[in-house]
Design an enzyme around this catalytic site. Sequence first.
Site, PDB file in Angstrom:
ATOM      1  N   LYS A 111       0.821  -1.221   0.000  1.00  0.00           N
ATOM      2  CA  LYS A 111       0.000   0.000   0.000  1.00  0.00           C
ATOM      3  C   LYS A 111       0.847   1.259   0.000  1.00  0.00           C
ATOM      4  CE  LYS A 111      -4.435  -1.461   1.776  1.00  0.00           C
ATOM      5  NZ  LYS A 111      -5.466  -1.301   2.782  1.00  0.00           N
ATOM      6  N   LYS A 194      -4.357  -9.696  -6.885  1.00  0.00           N
ATOM      7  CA  LYS A 194      -5.615  -9.814  -6.134  1.00  0.00           C
ATOM      8  C   LYS A 194      -6.657  -8.818  -6.654  1.00  0.00           C
ATOM      9  CE  LYS A 194      -5.832  -7.792  -2.121  1.00  0.00           C
ATOM     10  NZ  LYS A 194      -5.731  -7.305  -0.754  1.00  0.00           N
ATOM     11  N   LYS A 197     -10.058  -3.083  -4.302  1.00  0.00           N
ATOM     12  CA  LYS A 197     -10.735  -1.786  -4.451  1.00  0.00           C
ATOM     13  C   LYS A 197      -9.776  -0.734  -4.967  1.00  0.00           C
ATOM     14  CE  LYS A 197     -13.277  -2.664  -0.239  1.00  0.00           C
ATOM     15  NZ  LYS A 197     -13.331  -2.427   1.192  1.00  0.00           N
TER      16      LYS A 197
HETATM   17  P1  TYM Z   1     -10.933  -5.326   3.454  1.00  0.00           P
HETATM   18  O1  TYM Z   1     -11.944  -4.256   3.658  1.00  0.00           O
HETATM   19  O2  TYM Z   1      -9.793  -5.075   2.542  1.00  0.00           O
HETATM   20  O3  TYM Z   1     -11.648  -6.641   2.952  1.00  0.00           O
HETATM   21  C1  TYM Z   1     -12.764  -7.201   3.631  1.00  0.00           C
HETATM   22  C2  TYM Z   1     -12.700  -8.718   3.526  1.00  0.00           C
HETATM   23  O4  TYM Z   1     -12.665  -9.111   2.156  1.00  0.00           O
HETATM   24  C3  TYM Z   1     -11.574 -10.014   1.941  1.00  0.00           C
HETATM   25  N1  TYM Z   1     -11.039  -9.799   0.583  1.00  0.00           N
HETATM   26  C4  TYM Z   1     -10.892 -10.771  -0.325  1.00  0.00           C
HETATM   27  N2  TYM Z   1     -11.184 -12.080  -0.285  1.00  0.00           N
HETATM   28  C5  TYM Z   1     -10.933 -12.792  -1.412  1.00  0.00           C
HETATM   29  N3  TYM Z   1     -10.414 -12.269  -2.546  1.00  0.00           N
HETATM   30  C6  TYM Z   1     -10.107 -10.951  -2.629  1.00  0.00           C
HETATM   31  N4  TYM Z   1      -9.624 -10.443  -3.747  1.00  0.00           N
HETATM   32  C7  TYM Z   1     -10.355 -10.136  -1.488  1.00  0.00           C
HETATM   33  N5  TYM Z   1     -10.183  -8.816  -1.221  1.00  0.00           N
HETATM   34  C8  TYM Z   1     -10.607  -8.626   0.051  1.00  0.00           C
HETATM   35  C9  TYM Z   1     -10.540  -9.634   3.003  1.00  0.00           C
HETATM   36  O5  TYM Z   1      -9.669 -10.703   3.259  1.00  0.00           O
HETATM   37  C10 TYM Z   1     -11.425  -9.292   4.178  1.00  0.00           C
HETATM   38  O6  TYM Z   1     -11.760 -10.464   4.896  1.00  0.00           O
HETATM   39  N6  TYM Z   1      -7.964  -5.324   7.481  1.00  0.00           N
HETATM   40  C11 TYM Z   1      -9.252  -5.752   6.984  1.00  0.00           C
HETATM   41  C12 TYM Z   1     -10.431  -5.240   7.787  1.00  0.00           C
HETATM   42  C13 TYM Z   1     -10.347  -5.492   9.253  1.00  0.00           C
HETATM   43  C14 TYM Z   1     -10.522  -6.740   9.897  1.00  0.00           C
HETATM   44  C15 TYM Z   1     -10.394  -6.449  11.295  1.00  0.00           C
HETATM   45  C16 TYM Z   1     -10.769  -8.027   9.439  1.00  0.00           C
HETATM   46  C17 TYM Z   1     -10.105  -4.549  10.205  1.00  0.00           C
HETATM   47  N7  TYM Z   1     -10.137  -5.142  11.438  1.00  0.00           N
HETATM   48  C18 TYM Z   1     -10.479  -7.480  12.248  1.00  0.00           C
HETATM   49  C19 TYM Z   1     -10.875  -9.044  10.406  1.00  0.00           C
HETATM   50  C20 TYM Z   1     -10.738  -8.759  11.787  1.00  0.00           C
HETATM   51  C21 TYM Z   1      -9.406  -5.253   5.545  1.00  0.00           C
HETATM   52  O7  TYM Z   1      -8.769  -4.345   5.121  1.00  0.00           O
HETATM   53  O8  TYM Z   1     -10.397  -5.848   4.864  1.00  0.00           O
END
Ligand code: TYM
Length: 334
Positions: A111, A194, A197
């Site tokens: 990032k 991957k 967004k």
């Molecule tokens: P975020 O918002 O990027 O994504 C949310 C969830 O979607 C999953 N994900 C994917 N799964 C499969 N293929 C993909 N291309 C893909 N892109 C995203 C992510 O693995 C996630 O489960 N850091 C986290 C948010 C967070 C969190 C937490 C998660 C903050 N605190 C505590 C679990 C527990 C994040 O940025 O997710």
Amino acid sequence: MSRIFSGVQPTGDLHLGNYLGAIRNWVRLQDDYECLFCVVDMHAITVWQEPDNLLANTREVTAALLASGIDPKKNIVFNQSRVSGHAQLAWIFNCVARMGWLNRMTQFKEKAGKQKENASIGLFAYPCLMAADILLYQATHVPVGEDQKQHLELTRDIAHKFNSDFKKVIFPIVKPLIFGTGTRVMSLRDGTKKMSKSDPSDLSRINMADDASIITKKFRKAKSDTDVLPDSQDGFKGRPEAANLMNIYAALSDTDIEEVCQQYGAEQFSAFKKELADLAVAKLSPIQDEMRRLMADTEYVDSVLSQGADRAQALAEPVLEEVCATIGFLRSRA
Ligand code: TYM
């Protein structure tokens, strides 16, 4: 009872990766666990967010969770910034985690890129806030996509170090729940990257809000190769785009990837892409209809988040109390 915590950032459009890798699994787990599902607005501001967009996206992501089938009565659905314990525990974890641990986080490197000196401190400390999210509720299980695995390992390291520094077992060692065929959905423009967004090309992802014609166009334009589709997973070697599209089909139709290979092996990409688009539209359109209905009722969406925050706060308070007492913070009123 085992407790689940998971989160999603309100940063722009939710995409098929978020749905298949996380949200759909949350829906499946909600009957077997006590669950907290959090819209992590504090994580979102680790990179710049226009305030109006952040507000709108927080509501939209919440609507998407509810429209996907998350029951807000049974589960706790809330936005992170409403429960101040997340920030408090994150600070404590900033003092537990080591620079070396955070320096190894690949997501920060991706990032921040070449702009490392210009990245926010929040972006660097992001995994400590994530650990705080989970451990504030002593959650035991965390369903996520594969990209969050390293952050969960750090969460385990922080829990372990805190417990051993203070010689008291306060935090559980969490178990990641990474399952199903959609744990790593890849970009439609490059099967080695991957789906994300932050990809500048909108053609690289299917957004939850895309209508049928856009979904069909994006799959039609998805990168492919010149060969026919493989009839077994062995044929995926060196063909990341074929692997990705067939995986997405398997995830959406809830079938085994080998079955998809047997069904579509030796077919042309063009015919398969059409079937895949139809399947995606059939699966996503009922969710989109419900999302639109909920988005028109912001009062309801806001009430879900505020009631969820009250319930989360009640769970967090005794944990924070114990953590503060353990550290030696003077807290209780005279
Ligand atoms: P975020 O918002 O990027 O994504 C949310 C969830 O979607 C999953 N994900 C994917 N799964 C499969 N293929 C993909 N291309 C893909 N892109 C995203 C992510 O693995 C996630 O489960 N850091 C986290 C948010 C967070 C969190 C937490 C998660 C903050 N605190 C505590 C679990 C527990 C994040 O940025 O997710």
